[in-house]
Every structure is written in C-alpha cells, then in structure tokens.
Enzyme design. Structure first.
Site, PDB file in Angstrom:
ATOM      1  N   LYS A 196       0.819  -1.214   0.000  1.00  0.00           N
ATOM      2  CA  LYS A 196       0.000   0.000   0.000  1.00  0.00           C
ATOM      3  C   LYS A 196       0.856   1.268   0.000  1.00  0.00           C
ATOM      4  CE  LYS A 196      -4.031  -2.077   0.067  1.00  0.00           C
ATOM      5  NZ  LYS A 196      -3.824  -3.459  -0.384  1.00  0.00           N
TER       6      LYS A 196
HETATM    7  C1  LIG Z   1     -10.007  -2.867  -1.554  1.00  0.00           C
HETATM    8  C2  LIG Z   1      -9.407  -3.586  -0.375  1.00  0.00           C
HETATM    9  N1  LIG Z   1     -10.118  -3.706   0.746  1.00  0.00           N
HETATM   10  C3  LIG Z   1      -9.623  -4.340   1.829  1.00  0.00           C
HETATM   11  C4  LIG Z   1      -8.357  -4.877   1.825  1.00  0.00           C
HETATM   12  C5  LIG Z   1      -7.845  -5.576   3.027  1.00  0.00           C
HETATM   13  O1  LIG Z   1      -6.713  -4.938   3.550  1.00  0.00           O
HETATM   14  P1  LIG Z   1      -5.790  -5.671   4.623  1.00  0.00           P
HETATM   15  O2  LIG Z   1      -4.876  -6.585   3.867  1.00  0.00           O
HETATM   16  O3  LIG Z   1      -5.046  -4.573   5.312  1.00  0.00           O
HETATM   17  O4  LIG Z   1      -6.674  -6.410   5.545  1.00  0.00           O
HETATM   18  C6  LIG Z   1      -7.570  -4.776   0.680  1.00  0.00           C
HETATM   19  C7  LIG Z   1      -6.230  -5.347   0.661  1.00  0.00           C
HETATM   20  O5  LIG Z   1      -5.544  -5.454  -0.309  1.00  0.00           O
HETATM   21  C8  LIG Z   1      -8.116  -4.112  -0.458  1.00  0.00           C
HETATM   22  O6  LIG Z   1      -7.380  -3.983  -1.580  1.00  0.00           O
END
Ligand SMILES: Cc1ncc(COP(=O)(O)O)c(C=O)c1O
Length: 394
Positions: A196
């Site tokens: 990210k």
């Molecule tokens: C659009 C979206 N929502 C939620 C998430 C979940 O994030 P995390 O990996 O921090 O739980 C991601 C992760 O890539 C994502 O791209």
C-alpha cells in the site's frame, strides 16, 4: 549511396526481477524498529498512539484507531453498526475478497451493485437499484485510489437511513471536493499492507465520525477489554481491566507503528513520485491498443495506488493471461486487481452470485493488469516496464 536504416536495438530484458508493489523502506523506519527492539516494547504501546495521532492529523480529524489490518477495520466498523440478521450491506463486485468477507463476518448480507465501466467505482444508479429497507450500509471502495462519487452515494444512503463505510485500502491520499477520503462516511477504513501507499507490513486504521463508535472499536479490537487495557503493564503500576464484550485480537504492534510513523511522514513525496510515474505511463501507452485509466475527475485527488491497463485480446492481439506471462518473462512483476468477486466459487455456492449479473466488473476483471507503481521505482525501472509493454502489444 543509400545509408541503410539502422536495425532496432535487440530487446533487452532486465537482469533482476522487478517485484510488484515493493515498498520504499528507508533508514528512519529501520532505526525506529531497532529502537523498539532495543527497548523491548514490541506490542501495542506509545508508538501506536503516536501513529494514531499522526494519521488523525494527516486526515484532519480528532482521533483514529490503529488495528492490524483493513479487514479488521471493516469488520469492526460493521460490528459497530450492530447489524441484525437479514440486514444488507451494498458493495462493489470489483474489490478484494476482504471487503465482502467483512460483511459476512459482521453478520450482514452482502449485496453487489455493478461498477461504472470507466471509473471502476460503484455506479450510484446501480446502488440505487439495490436499495431497500433492509440495507443498513453502503460500502464503497475508492478503487485504485480514485474517489467514488460520494455526493451521490451519501445522498442515496441518507434517503434510506443507511450508513456509509468507506473502504480506503487504496485511498490514503485520496480527496473528494476538498474532503479527505475516509472522513466522508460514518467510518473510513485504511490498509497498511506491504504493497500500500503507506506500509507497516500488516496494519490498518479506522476513522469513526462518532466518538462512541471509535471507543467501541478500540475495545472490540483488543478482546473486548476495557479502554487502554494495553497500559496494564506500564510503569504506572498494574491496572485491572474488565471484559465488556467478546472482542477480537486486532491490535497493532509498536513494531508496525514504528514503520508507519516514518512512512506517513513521507506520504506526500511518495505521492508526487507516483503521480510522475502515472503520467509517464499515460503518455507512453497513449497509442497502444490497450485500455488506460480514465482521467482523474475534477475536484478530486487520486491516490495513484494502482495503475491498471485493460488488455482486450480482440484489440491487443494477446489475451490478458498471456500478457501476464509475457511480462513475467520480461522480469516485470504484475498484479490483477481484481477478478470480480462473483467469479469465486465460495460466493457462487453461498450467495448464488453469477459473474454475468455484474457484467462491467466481470469484463474489467477479465482484462485488467496492474503495472508496477511505487516510489521505489527508478526512472530506468519505469522505462523497462514501458519497453516490455510495448514489445508485448505492438
Ligand atoms: C479494496 C481492499 N479492501 C480491503 C483490503 C484488506 O486490507 P488488509 O490486507 O489490510 O486487511 C484490501 C487489501 O488489499 C483491499 O485492496
């Protein structure tokens, strides 16, 4: 005498593999992690509190709650809404599975509304068609870092008395009409996963408009123990805590916050470099037979998290999956964000979703490829990506 036209230079493939989405880690975060290690305070502590304060200041809000993922942030935001059996949450089919899974884990029924083919974000007209008295929340994803049409979504939500939970996993720097993504809805959920725009390895953050919601999320994120239970081992003496709910183990560690504090301090310089690379790609690919991202909407700021192109075999002369293989052979790492959610067998089995019912998301999911986009890329990395794409589709 005719001068022969020089032969084109032979295709040059990189020596090393360009890993997709690698973050730029600098000495400041390495030293901060080492400091936590030396002090032997690894878990939730003062660095998490500082990261929360810094993130809240960046977003111009009074408080933020750090967690160990955006998935946790989405899950707890939806739990804070106290969904009842049968309650629905409308979201996009063009997202990571975590968005939909968090609705299921909070006890809600996910309802999909198709995306706009150009912006790849929830189409408000499709959302409107899915609204009804059982819808408790709309969960838009600012896809790739592009702001959703928030005026329209907020208006629909308010007509139906539904909350808006923003999935800002791609949208740390995103703005909409002068307002920062994650501060428009009742909740904004962020990810600091390793690819990210700000990373902590794994990590997440919630902004909650309502202070009571924020307090509840803080408690739910640490087993349901009463507020500030993490301070129980501090130099102020042992503190008893009460368990007030059956919570989760979702807290962020100081080791993670140590990385995040310095990453966040460089978020704007990283954004400038992302914009530069984005513009270079737009210009370099303008004449190629592939689909490029739509221009950024006026009065919005794109976070430039993902640069996605569409490879339609009938135009490009190569299928998307063969394009992925060809890029890998060129030693360029690529991603797919995302095959549409209804393509996965679990949701077909349990939700009875069919990809064809969300045809725009399906079509994008079949053609999309994410190219490397990170402040870590050198100019020559960027030119390698461009040459590889040109060789493959020209
Ligand atoms: C659009 C979206 N929502 C939620 C998430 C979940 O994030 P995390 O990996 O921090 O739980 C991601 C992760 O890539 C994502 O791209």
């Amino acid at each position: 005498m005719r001068v022969p036209h020089p032969a084109p230079p032979p295709a040059k493939v990189r020596d090393t593999f360009l890993v997709f989405g690698q973050p730029l880690i600098q000495e400041a975060e390495i030293a901060e992690v080492a400091d936590s290690m030396r002090k032997a305070w690894l878990g939730t502590g003062p660095k998490v509190s500082q990261f929360e304060r810094d993130f809240a200041a960046y977003k111009g809000v009074s408080q933020a709650v750090a967690l160990n993922s955006c998935t946790a942030a989405l899950h707890l935001s939806l739990l804070a809404l106290d969904l009842k059996p049968g309650d629905e949450v409308v979201t996009t089919p063009l997202t990571f599975c975590a968005t939909v899974n968090s609705i299921l884990h909070a006890g809600g029924i996910p309802v999909l509304a198709d995306v706009d083919a150009k912006t790849m974000n929830l189409d408000p007209e499709e959302v409107r068609r899915k609204m009804g008295p059982r819808v408790r929340a709309i969960l838009p994803v600012h896809f790739a870092g592009r702001a959703c049409d928030m005026d329209a979504l907020l208006a629909i939500a308010s007509e139906w008395g539904a909350a808006v939970v923003e999935d800002c996993a791609h949208a740390i720097e995103t703005e909409y009409k002068g307002r920062k993504a994650g501060t428009l809805g009742a909740f904004g959920c962020f990810s600091f996963y390793s690819t990210k725009n700000v990373v902590t390895g794994e990590g997440g953050m919630v902004l909650a408009r309502d202070a009571e919601h924020a307090d509840r999320i803080r408690v739910l994120g640490l087993h349901g123990m009463s507020r500030d239970a993490w301070k129980r081992f501090s130099d102020q003496g042992f503190k008893h805590y009460d368990v007030v709910e059956a919570g989760f183990k979702y807290n962020m560690m100081d080791l993670q916050a140590a990385i995040g504090i310095h990453q966040l301090s460089r978020v704007e310089s990283g954004w400038k470099r992302r914009e530069e690379i984005w513009n270079r790609y737009q210009e370099a690919f303008a004449e190629l037979p592939i689909g490029l991202p739509a221009p950024v909407e006026p009065e919005t700021r794109h976070a430039y998290h993902l640069y996605t192109v569409l490879v339609d075999e009938s135009r490009a002369g190569i299928s998307r999956d063969r394009f992925l293989d060809a890029m890998t052979a060129e030693k360029i790492g690529v991603g797919v964000h995302y095959r549409s959610v209804p393509e996965h067998p679990y949701y077909q089995r349990t939700q009875r979703w069919r990809p064809a019912d969300y045809s725009r998301a399906y079509c994008i999911g079949q053609q999309t490829v994410s190219l490397p986009l990170s402040p870590r890329l050198s100019d020559s990395d960027v030119e390698d990506v461009i040459s590889a794409v040109r060789r493959i589709v020209q």
